[in-house]
Design an enzyme around this catalytic site. Structure first.
Site, PDB file in Angstrom:
ATOM      1  CG  HIS A 112      -1.786   1.114   1.244  1.00 20.85           C
ATOM      2  ND1 HIS A 112      -2.989   1.188   0.504  1.00 20.85           N
ATOM      3  CD2 HIS A 112      -1.713   2.121   1.995  1.00 20.85           C
ATOM      4  CE1 HIS A 112      -3.497   2.320   0.752  1.00 20.85           C
ATOM      5  NE2 HIS A 112      -2.868   3.077   1.773  1.00 20.85           N
ATOM      6  CG  ASP A 148      -5.500  -0.432   2.454  1.00 21.65           C
ATOM      7  OD1 ASP A 148      -5.205  -1.401   1.709  1.00 21.65           O
ATOM      8  OD2 ASP A 148      -6.122   0.337   1.817  1.00 21.65           O
TER       9      ASP A 148
HETATM   10  C1  GRF Z   1       1.334   0.466  -5.835  1.00 20.38           C
HETATM   11  O1  GRF Z   1       1.628   1.980  -5.582  1.00 20.38           O
HETATM   12  C2  GRF Z   1       0.830  -0.382  -4.885  1.00 20.38           C
HETATM   13  O2  GRF Z   1       1.080   0.569  -3.520  1.00 20.38           O
HETATM   14  C3  GRF Z   1      -0.862   0.107  -4.709  1.00 20.38           C
HETATM   15  O3  GRF Z   1      -0.947   0.079  -6.235  1.00 20.38           O
HETATM   16  C4  GRF Z   1       0.348   0.485  -6.944  1.00 20.38           C
HETATM   17  C5  GRF Z   1       0.379  -0.801  -7.811  1.00 20.38           C
HETATM   18  O4  GRF Z   1       1.719  -0.442  -8.902  1.00 20.38           O
HETATM   19  N1  GRF Z   1      -1.543  -1.114  -4.176  1.00 20.38           N
HETATM   20  P1  GRF Z   1       1.836  -1.345  -9.969  1.00 20.38           P
HETATM   21  O5  GRF Z   1       0.946  -1.825 -10.697  1.00 20.38           O
HETATM   22  O6  GRF Z   1       2.606  -2.595  -9.302  1.00 20.38           O
HETATM   23  O7  GRF Z   1       2.850  -0.505 -10.632  1.00 20.38           O
END
Ligand code: GRF
Length: 205
Positions: A112, A148
């Site tokens: 997160h 979360d």
């Molecule tokens: C990340 O910033 C993660 O924290 C959130 O969604 C985003 C996913 O990024 N849960 P990616 O698709 O892995 O680039």
């Protein structure tokens, strides 16, 4: 079931999935990615998984199922069908049903983009900026029924700079995510942990 077998669920760009797969290939993350599921047909995560040779790469369309419970049950059956011990959420944008969380309790991990418990939910980066915090970051945590809200496995902090936009702050956070997620998954399968109240205690004591 192999202790390091994982399924990854991703809806978007898949940069976290990519760094996990790269770390596996480089021999620095001893997990076995058996399955990647996406709820979005166009998610780049699917191509990233196929390219890396993940044995099962599946798009499931939520609209093809009667409700969230049925969709999640289809995902759960796929995960069990591929003997995955861990479910790793990497930018998975759907809320998991309580049944799914119960079925895999203690085995679902998420990343997160804030220092939880600050700014849970889908707009963490904007909310941190709007609140005016000077430090934010990312959190790897177990998933329970609270959004979360599960026990924290690892966190990394970044500064919030004057003039940051949502994009610039998120990019700085993602640099940390890309270190933290593979490192935490690696620790999880090699060291193990137990839960003491809300706290994660590392090791097989
Ligand atoms: C990340 O910033 C993660 O924290 C959130 O969604 C985003 C996913 O990024 N849960 P990616 O698709 O892995 O680039």
């Amino acid at each position: 079931m192999k202790a390091n077998a994982i399924a990854v669920m991703a809806s978007g760009r898949g940069t976290n999935l990519k760094v996990i797969l790269d770390a596996v290939k480089a021999g620095t993350c001893p997990v076995d990615v058996r399955l990647v599921i996406s709820d979005k047909a166009e998610a780049p995560a699917l191509a990233i998984a196929t390219e890396a040779g993940v044995p099962a790469v599946v798009h499931l369309d939520p609209k093809a199922y009667a409700d969230r419970a049925h969709f999640d049950a289809a995902c759960a059956d796929l995960i069990d069908g591929h003997d995955c011990r861990w479910i790793v959420l990497a930018g998975y944008m759907r809320i998991l049903s309580a049944e799914f969380v119960r079925r895999f309790r203690g085995r679902i991990v998420n990343i997160h983009p804030s220092l939880l418990p600050a700014f849970p939910g889908a707009h963490a980066v904007e909310e941190a900026l709007r609140h005016g915090v000077r430090i934010s970051g990312c959190t790897v945590h177990l998933v329970d029924e609270v959004l979360d809200g599960g026990p924290i496995l690892a966190q990394a902090a970044v500064p919030v700079l004057d003039g940051d936009s949502r994009e610039s702050l998120h990019a700085r956070i993602q640099v940390e995510e890309h270190e933290l997620y593979p490192a935490t998954l690696s620790r999880m399968v090699s060291e193990g942990f137990r839960i003491d109240g809300r706290r994660v205690v590392w090791g097989r004591s």
